[in-house]
Design a protein around this motif. Structure first.
Motif, PDB file in Angstrom:
ATOM      1  N   ARG A 209       0.878  -1.068  -0.047  1.00 50.90           N
ATOM      2  CA  ARG A 209      -0.034  -0.129   0.277  1.00 50.90           C
ATOM      3  C   ARG A 209       0.586   0.972  -0.418  1.00 50.90           C
ATOM      4  O   ARG A 209       1.552   1.498   1.075  1.00 50.90           O
ATOM      5  N   GLY A 355      -1.849  -1.646  -3.672  1.00 53.85           N
ATOM      6  CA  GLY A 355      -3.151  -1.803  -4.009  1.00 53.85           C
ATOM      7  C   GLY A 355      -3.426   0.079  -3.477  1.00 53.85           C
ATOM      8  O   GLY A 355      -2.274   0.856  -3.998  1.00 53.85           O
ATOM      9  N   GLU A 356      -4.790   0.045  -2.949  1.00 51.60           N
ATOM     10  CA  GLU A 356      -5.295   1.411  -2.560  1.00 51.60           C
ATOM     11  C   GLU A 356      -4.068   2.536  -1.845  1.00 51.60           C
ATOM     12  O   GLU A 356      -4.119   1.841  -0.871  1.00 51.60           O
ATOM     13  N   VAL A 358      -3.351   4.268   1.659  1.00 53.53           N
ATOM     14  CA  VAL A 358      -3.222   4.000   3.449  1.00 53.53           C
ATOM     15  C   VAL A 358      -2.767   5.089   4.284  1.00 53.53           C
ATOM     16  O   VAL A 358      -1.576   5.662   3.798  1.00 53.53           O
TER      17      VAL A 358
END
Length: 494
Positions: A209, A355-356, A358
């Protein structure tokens, strides 16, 4: 492909060289060296000879790397290994483990003499692993003054260049300690990725992330705790060697676990064949666990995912006698099940595993996953001591300026970083060798105060005489001038 598996090992011991023997001091170092570092390096070399690459990610903290390269420690380790073999021979006919101990000590001596006589650095340069970096002396970063924190990281990364020839792109921060904003310091230092504990990501560890301009990777506790958790794990099986039961005449460990409620004098003799059979069963169980975890993550997210298991290196061989054999079995078996085994850097080269972004909260991998181990009520005095050490260090450096290199300031900074090691608070909080930990913290802090006082009084000859009487420091190339530079510290060129 079912998914990607990364094994991350973190090798660390506090600065112990020239600080006495059992129950603390160099004995710790030599035990871990003989029982973990030597068999693991031999195992990785065997796998590399078969064409296997990028097997795992390995962090060796700079303060440990310095000890593994230190001539005094190298001589001591060689002597210790020879003593181990003599102890094994002395038990022939008395202990059932004598022959096994002879084979293990002979293999360790051969590995040391063929590959380690010039220190760890030549070994680390050739292993099929990704090497992680970190701060110089393993301080708990969130509790440091930002200037000191950046200095410790910059010097730790520079030390890695000196020893291995390349600058690490990733770090395992001491104790996985994190506070918001540290990611900007990582990016400024050239760090690309760092490890955090799974709860910091609320268990969402299937992908790396972004945190600011760097990536965080979460330790998957569902997989990691299969091996070792606060309450259970493979090493506690009844057929494995018992770590706590000694033959007091030889110092060897002749018993198997037998049962957790069985007193030492009633434990059954260790049987290598029984242990080897259990290694096979536990390796197969772990391979199945990793596969099932990756299958579940793939079904949940609609694409192959990542799982990261992370441990202290010393678990494999030192705390868990059969750990290296188990690890080799796992690394051989996983690829055959369709799992990609690689390093963190290898995994992060695949954009599908990112991923995205955070917002990462403060945390650690300690008890409670917060900072209580290093800032709780049991160590309030050490927190206050560390604050004074940092204040004294920064005042001395600011007064002396950052022009020509000053070896006295280098010594001052080195003692400050040793005083700030997270190990002292950990030992006190957990009740492990408390007096030793407090003595070490106060010894280094006292040196900082005394040396800074001499510099402030203009008594440089006395300061030089004082430093000359200290034992050799781990970082001969540490440069206190880095503390005098701009806030955006970068690793200095080597």
């Amino acid at each position: 492909m079912r998914g990607t598996f990364c094994l991350v090992l973190h090798s660390h011991l506090p600065w112990l060289a020239h600080h006495g023997r059992w129950p603390v001091g160099e004995e710790w170092l030599y035990q871990a060296w003989a029982q973990s570092y030597l068999p693991l390096s031999a195992m990785l070399r065997r796998l590399a000879a078969e064409g296997r690459r990028d097997l795992l990610t390995l962090g060796v903290t700079p303060v440990l790397a310095a000890q593994l390269d230190d001539p005094h420690c190298l001589r001591g380790a060689h002597d210790w290994l020879a003593g181990w073999q003599l102890r094994a021979h002395s038990t022939a006919g008395r202990l059932a483990v004598a022959a096994d101990e002879h084979r293990r000590s002979a293999a360790a001596l051969r590995e040391f003499e063929e590959h380690w006589r010039h220190g760890a650095s030549p070994v680390l340069r050739t292993l099929p692993v990704e090497l992680l970096g970190g701060p110089a002396t393993h301080p708990f970063g969130p509790l440091l003054d930002p200037r000191v924190r950046r200095f410790a990281l910059a010097e730790g990364l520079t030390d890695a260049v000196w020893r291995t020839g390349s600058r690490p792109g990733g770090i395992w921060a001491p104790e996985c300690g994190y506070a918001p904003g540290m990611e900007a310091e990582y990016a400024a230092a050239g760090v690309h990725h760092f490890l955090v504990d799974g709860p910091s990501l609320h268990g969402e560890t299937a992908f790396a992330r972004p945190v600011g301009d760097v990536l965080c990777v979460g330790r998957d506790l569902e997989v990691t705790y299969r091996v070792w958790s606060p309450r259970k794990g493979y090493p506690g099986h009844r057929d494995y060697r018992d770590f706590h039961t000694y033959d007091h005449d030889s110092g060897l460990k002749p018993a198997r676990v037998t049962g957790h409620q069985v007193p030492p004098h009633e434990k059954a003799p260790y049987d290598p064949a029984r242990a080897a059979a259990q290694v096979e069963r536990d390796a197969a169980d772990f391979v199945a666990t990793v596969g099932a975890r990756l299958d579940a993550l793939r079904e949940r997210h609609g694409r192959p995912a990542l799982t990261v298991a992370a441990f202290d290196t010393e678990l494999f061989g030192h705390w868990w006698h059969e750990g290296p054999a188990w690890l080799e079995a796992v690394l051989r078996a996983l690829p055959a099940t369709g799992v990609r085994v690689t390093t963190l850097a290898g995994a992060l080269a695949d954009e599908s595993l990112i991923g995205e972004p955070v917002d990462l909260p403060a945390g650690s991998w300690g008890s409670g996953k917060d900072w209580r181990v290093w800032a709780g009520s049991a160590v309030t005095d050490l927190v206050e001591l560390n604050a004074r050490v940092q204040e004294t260090l920064l005042a001395a450096v600011d007064k002396q300026g950052g022009g020509f290199r000053d070896r006295i300031l280098d010594a001052l900074a080195t003692q400050a970083l040793l005083a700030l090691s997270s190990d002292w608070a950990f030992m006190v909080t957990t009740g492990s060798t408390v007096e030793y930990a407090r003595e070490r913290a106060h010894r280094h802090a006292g040196r900082v105060e005394e040396l800074a006082g001499l510099l402030a009084a203009g008594r440089r000859p006395a300061a030089e005489h004082l430093v000359a009487g200290w034992e050799p420091a781990p970082f001969g190339q540490l440069d206190a001038r880095v503390l005098s530079r701009t806030p955006e510290l970068s690793p200095r060129p080597c």
